[in-house]
Scaffold this motif. Structure first.
Motif, PDB file in Angstrom:
ATOM      1  N   GLY A   1      -0.011   2.642  -1.830  1.00  0.00           N
ATOM      2  CA  GLY A   1       1.371   2.780  -1.357  1.00  0.00           C
ATOM      3  C   GLY A   1       1.945   1.388  -1.129  1.00  0.00           C
TER       4      GLY A   1
ATOM      5  N   SER B   1       4.060  -2.092  -0.900  1.00  0.00           N
ATOM      6  CA  SER B   1       4.809  -2.941  -1.833  1.00  0.00           C
ATOM      7  C   SER B   1       4.278  -2.885  -3.262  1.00  0.00           C
TER       8      SER B   1
ATOM      9  N   ASP C   1      -5.111   5.921  -1.150  1.00  0.00           N
ATOM     10  CA  ASP C   1      -4.961   6.473   0.199  1.00  0.00           C
ATOM     11  C   ASP C   1      -3.637   7.224   0.285  1.00  0.00           C
TER      12      ASP C   1
HETATM   13  O1  LIG Z   1      -0.312   1.515   4.693  1.00  0.00           O
HETATM   14  C1  LIG Z   1      -0.513   1.027   3.607  1.00  0.00           C
HETATM   15  O2  LIG Z   1      -0.450  -0.321   3.455  1.00  0.00           O
HETATM   16  C2  LIG Z   1      -1.048  -0.994   2.354  1.00  0.00           C
HETATM   17  C3  LIG Z   1      -0.354  -2.334   2.203  1.00  0.00           C
HETATM   18  O3  LIG Z   1       1.036  -2.152   2.112  1.00  0.00           O
HETATM   19  P1  LIG Z   1       2.042  -3.361   1.842  1.00  0.00           P
HETATM   20  O4  LIG Z   1       3.421  -2.760   1.944  1.00  0.00           O
HETATM   21  O5  LIG Z   1       1.788  -4.420   2.873  1.00  0.00           O
HETATM   22  O6  LIG Z   1       1.759  -3.863   0.470  1.00  0.00           O
HETATM   23  C4  LIG Z   1      -1.007  -0.150   1.101  1.00  0.00           C
HETATM   24  O7  LIG Z   1      -1.724  -0.787   0.084  1.00  0.00           O
HETATM   25  C5  LIG Z   1      -1.580   1.222   1.416  1.00  0.00           C
HETATM   26  O8  LIG Z   1      -1.668   2.026   0.258  1.00  0.00           O
HETATM   27  C6  LIG Z   1      -0.672   1.887   2.405  1.00  0.00           C
HETATM   28  O9  LIG Z   1      -1.065   3.195   2.752  1.00  0.00           O
END
Ligand SMILES: O=C1O[C@H](COP(=O)(O)O)[C@@H](O)[C@H](O)[C@H]1O
Length: 479
Positions: free
Chosen positions: A171, A173, A201
């Motif tokens: 999820g 970015s 996830d």
């Molecule tokens: O909560 C989550 O965060 C990670 C990192 O997100 P980011 O917006 O800092 O790139 C994400 O890889 C994960 O899938 C998601 O559930």
């Protein structure tokens, strides 16, 4: 023609033009400028070129010209069908720095194009500290184009090898960084029909909830692929209408008919399809049994007329080639959002096991974990990957494929997540990070200092696969 091309060459230096990451020679520039439909006002810069469709464009932007017809045959770089990207720095464990499938030795490539972030002595100093497989880009835009090429190359490889491509999304970015996958040239060249899409996830919320990783991927990625299906269907509807006109013309003026159909479709669409004659597609030989009209979009035949009927009824189509275009809904494996966290994790694991049985999903007999073709991993500023957070006891889970958390430090608290044995069994892992907010954790993960308490991202270490880091210069600024 040759003199004209030479005149143009005097104004433009071949070494300032890169195509698919390859610096042109004088001869190649001359060929390009002398071809049937040369790019107008060619300037120094980086371009991509797809030898199958003849499509050509500026790196990271839309189509410039759709038919560099004479160009492909003699070009050394005409091997791949997808663009390469200007790297700021590349630390890639490869014997061949242009290969998307690296092996072991570390090479530093500062050759390509604009805006090197560092001079070579700085780069050599840094390479000592960096792990192999780290790519740093001038901008998030460049990162995104390169990530698309990397993903498209892997898709092509696995579809060829095993008839399927199992790709796992994160999820956050990451989905924005994947945006170039659903633009030209990939939208029309990738074999979406063989994709199987999973999530590393998921938050335990409804699929249409703003926090849902499925929802995010649908809006930013999957829906684009499906819209593409709509585009193709409407082009075919247009083609059917125009096909009636071509009945009248096909016997005496086939090339003219062809032009009519192309003009018709092009005037109504923002991209240019090509309609060619099969089986050689593009051949002008005599019409014989088996010859068919084909409608090609971006080099892919999306519809063909049916055999000899083509002479009389070119609006009769076989749609079989269409099946492979979008990701089929049955290949998108979203979490069951009707279940609580524990049940959703169990359910997802059971579905993965079924896919191993049906051989859609690869399997590592030695470890008894599934082997995904590609896991695209985002990373939080705290170093979490998937929903595996620093200091959490799930970091040590070594039996389950999919597990759950009810106390995530990042909201929402309830999530399901792949475990590390599954992540590290993948054939390929891309760790993607952009922005200064990730620079501290990138430094910790890739810098020379080692600490005993590993962050989750530091535990990403494919057992017998390849990890590649895609960083923009802000995320890499503290290296
Ligand atoms: O909560 C989550 O965060 C990670 C990192 O997100 P980011 O917006 O800092 O790139 C994400 O890889 C994960 O899938 C998601 O559930």
């Amino acid at each position: 023609m040759v003199m004209e091309a030479e005149k143009k060459m005097n104004q433009l230096q071949a070494e300032h033009v890169y195509v698919n990451g390859h610096q042109l020679s004088r001869e190649e520039l001359s060929l390009l400028q002398g071809c049937a439909n040369p790019p107008p006002k060619l300037k120094p810069g980086c371009y991509w070129y797809d030898k199958d469709s003849g499509l050509w464009g500026k790196m990271g932007s839309l189509l410039l010209s759709s038919s560099l017809q004479t160009f492909p045959k003699r070009f050394r770089f005409g091997q791949g069908s997808t663009p390469n990207l200007p790297l700021v720095r590349q630390f890639f464990p490869s014997n061949n720095s242009s290969s998307p499938f690296p092996s072991k030795s570390i090479t530093l490539t500062t050759k390509n194009c604009k805006g090197l972030l560092c001079n070579s002595s700085m780069a050599e100093e840094s390479v000592e500290k960096l792990k192999p497989g780290v790519q740093i880009y001038e901008s998030e835009e460049d990162l995104s184009v390169s990530l698309a090429k990397y993903t498209a190359d892997l898709s092509q490889k696995f579809v060829k090898e095993r008839g399927a491509f199992t790709v796992v999304l994160s999820g956050g970015s990451l989905i924005k960084s994947l945006r170039k996958m659903v633009e030209s040239p990939y939208l029309d060249s990738v074999d979406w029909g063989q994709w199987h899409v999973f999530w590393v996830d998921e938050r335990v919320v409804r699929k249409d909830h703003i926090d849902s990783n499925y929802n995010l991927a649908y809006d930013g990625f999957l829906s684009k692929v499906r819209e593409w299906e709509e585009e193709i269907l409407s082009v075919i509807r247009d083609f059917e209408r125009w096909g009636k006109l071509s009945v009248l013309m096909s016997s005496c003026l086939p090339e003219c008919t062809l032009q009519c159909v192309i003009t018709s479709i092009t005037s109504q669409r923002k991209w240019a399809p090509q309609v060619r004659r099969s089986p050689a597609f593009g051949g002008r030989g005599e019409w014989k049994e088996g010859d068919r009209w084909g409608l090609c979009v971006g080099g892919r035949v999306v519809a063909t007329t049916m055999g000899m009927f083509a002479l009389f009824l070119p609006f009769l189509f076989s749609f079989s080639a269409l099946e492979g275009v979008p990701v089929p809904p049955g290949h998108v494996y979203a979490m069951n959002d009707a279940l609580p966290a524990e049940g959703a994790a169990d359910d997802y694991e059971t579905r993965l096991k079924q896919l191993v049985k049906t051989k859609v999903l690869d399997f590592k007999p030695a470890s008894e974990f599934p082997r995904f073709d590609l896991i695209l991993l985002g990373m939080g500023p705290d170093g979490h990957v998937a929903s595996l957070f620093p200091g959490h006891n799930l970091l040590n889970e070594n039996q389950r494929w999919v597990t759950f958390v009810k106390d995530s430090p990042k909201p929402p608290p309830e999530r399901i997540t792949f475990t590390f044995p599954v992540i590290n069994s993948a054939s390929n892992i891309a760790v993607v990070a952009a922005g200064a907010g990730k620079s501290d954790v990138v430094r910790r993960a890739l810098g020379s200092k080692t600490t005993s308490d590993l962050l989750p991202v530091e535990m990403v270490s494919p057992e017998d696969g390849e990890a590649t880091w895609f960083l923009d210069k802000h995320a890499a600024s503290k290296l």
